[in-house]
Design a protein around this motif. Structure first.
Motif, mmCIF file in Angstrom:
data_model
loop_
_atom_site.group_PDB
_atom_site.id
_atom_site.type_symbol
_atom_site.label_atom_id
_atom_site.label_comp_id
_atom_site.label_asym_id
_atom_site.label_seq_id
_atom_site.Cartn_x
_atom_site.Cartn_y
_atom_site.Cartn_z
ATOM 1 N N PHE A 17 72.331 18.553 53.911
ATOM 2 C CA PHE A 17 73.144 18.899 55.068
ATOM 3 C C PHE A 17 72.614 18.125 56.265
ATOM 4 O O PHE A 17 71.442 18.268 56.619
ATOM 5 N N GLU A 18 73.464 17.299 56.864
ATOM 6 C CA GLU A 18 73.045 16.580 58.058
ATOM 7 C C GLU A 18 73.089 17.549 59.235
ATOM 8 O O GLU A 18 74.064 18.277 59.423
ATOM 9 N N MET A 19 72.024 17.571 60.006
ATOM 10 C CA MET A 19 71.912 18.486 61.138
ATOM 11 C C MET A 19 72.210 17.727 62.422
ATOM 12 O O MET A 19 71.625 16.681 62.673
ATOM 13 N N TYR A 20 73.111 18.264 63.199
ATOM 14 C CA TYR A 20 73.514 17.623 64.444
ATOM 15 C C TYR A 20 72.797 18.265 65.619
ATOM 16 O O TYR A 20 72.187 19.323 65.498
ATOM 17 N N SER A 21 72.888 17.640 66.766
ATOM 18 C CA SER A 21 72.252 18.176 67.966
ATOM 19 C C SER A 21 72.826 19.548 68.288
ATOM 20 O O SER A 21 74.035 19.741 68.250
ATOM 21 N N ARG A 73 68.446 14.009 61.127
ATOM 22 C CA ARG A 73 67.849 15.244 60.630
ATOM 23 C C ARG A 73 68.697 15.817 59.499
ATOM 24 O O ARG A 73 69.914 15.859 59.598
ATOM 25 N N PHE A 74 68.030 16.273 58.443
ATOM 26 C CA PHE A 74 68.705 16.859 57.298
ATOM 27 C C PHE A 74 68.018 18.141 56.893
ATOM 28 O O PHE A 74 66.833 18.330 57.170
ATOM 29 N N GLU A 75 68.765 18.999 56.215
ATOM 30 C CA GLU A 75 68.197 20.127 55.493
ATOM 31 C C GLU A 75 68.561 19.928 54.036
ATOM 32 O O GLU A 75 69.648 19.431 53.725
#
Length: 164
Positions: A118-122, A109-111
């Motif tokens: 920006f990589e989105m983490y859990s 997941r990214f924004e």
């Protein structure tokens, strides 16, 4: 490498937090929080990226001084270090487009914010609990007032254009 060692090397090499963020691929705010100690338990991946960027800087230095020239981002042999080793393309942070975002793999997941990925983490457990509770309360309100609104649970793609 400890946070203290990272700060020492960064300072010895004459690099700003912004430059370290650019070289490591770690968002500026994250680097700032990690190096200031505000983030007490940074992610292992973040520490690895920062350590790797600092190790590369040390290896490219001569006698403990930085061989990278701050104004150009190139070292003495002309190698450009401004671009971060990035498996998602050869663009620098700040240059990514919506098309680049849409071409990213679905397993992460990214924004995309102002050209920066920006990589989105859990999310952590409390985040999940609070968002679930918030969804419940919003849904309850929608049902009580019979409005056409509908709350959604993430992840959900949303595009907000500042120009439109």
């Amino acid at each position: 490498m400890t946070i203290d060692e990272m700060n020492r090397i960064k300072n010895e090499m004459g690099y700003s937090v912004r430059k370290l963020a650019q070289l490591s691929g770690v968002p500026f705010g994250t680097v700032q929080k990690v190096l200031s100690g505000k983030t007490k338990n940074p992610r292992y991946e973040t520490i690895q990226k920062l350590s790797q960027a600092l190790s590369v800087l040390m290896d490219s230095g001569s006698s403990g001084s930085a061989a990278l020239q701050a104004d150009t981002g190139t070292d003495q042999d002309g190698t450009d270090h401004r671009q971060v080793d990035n498996p998602y393309g050869n663009k620098m942070q700040g240059e990514y487009t919506v098309e680049d975002y849409l071409a990213l793999p679905d397993d992460k997941r990214f924004e995309l914010i102002d050209g920066v990925l920006f990589e989105m983490y859990s999310p952590i457990q409390i985040h999940q609990f609070l968002t679930g509770f918030l969804f419940y309360k919003l849904m309850e309100c929608v049902q009580q007032h019979e409005t056409p609104c509908m709350p959604y649970i993430s992840p959900l793609d949303v595009q907000l254009d500042k120009d439109n």
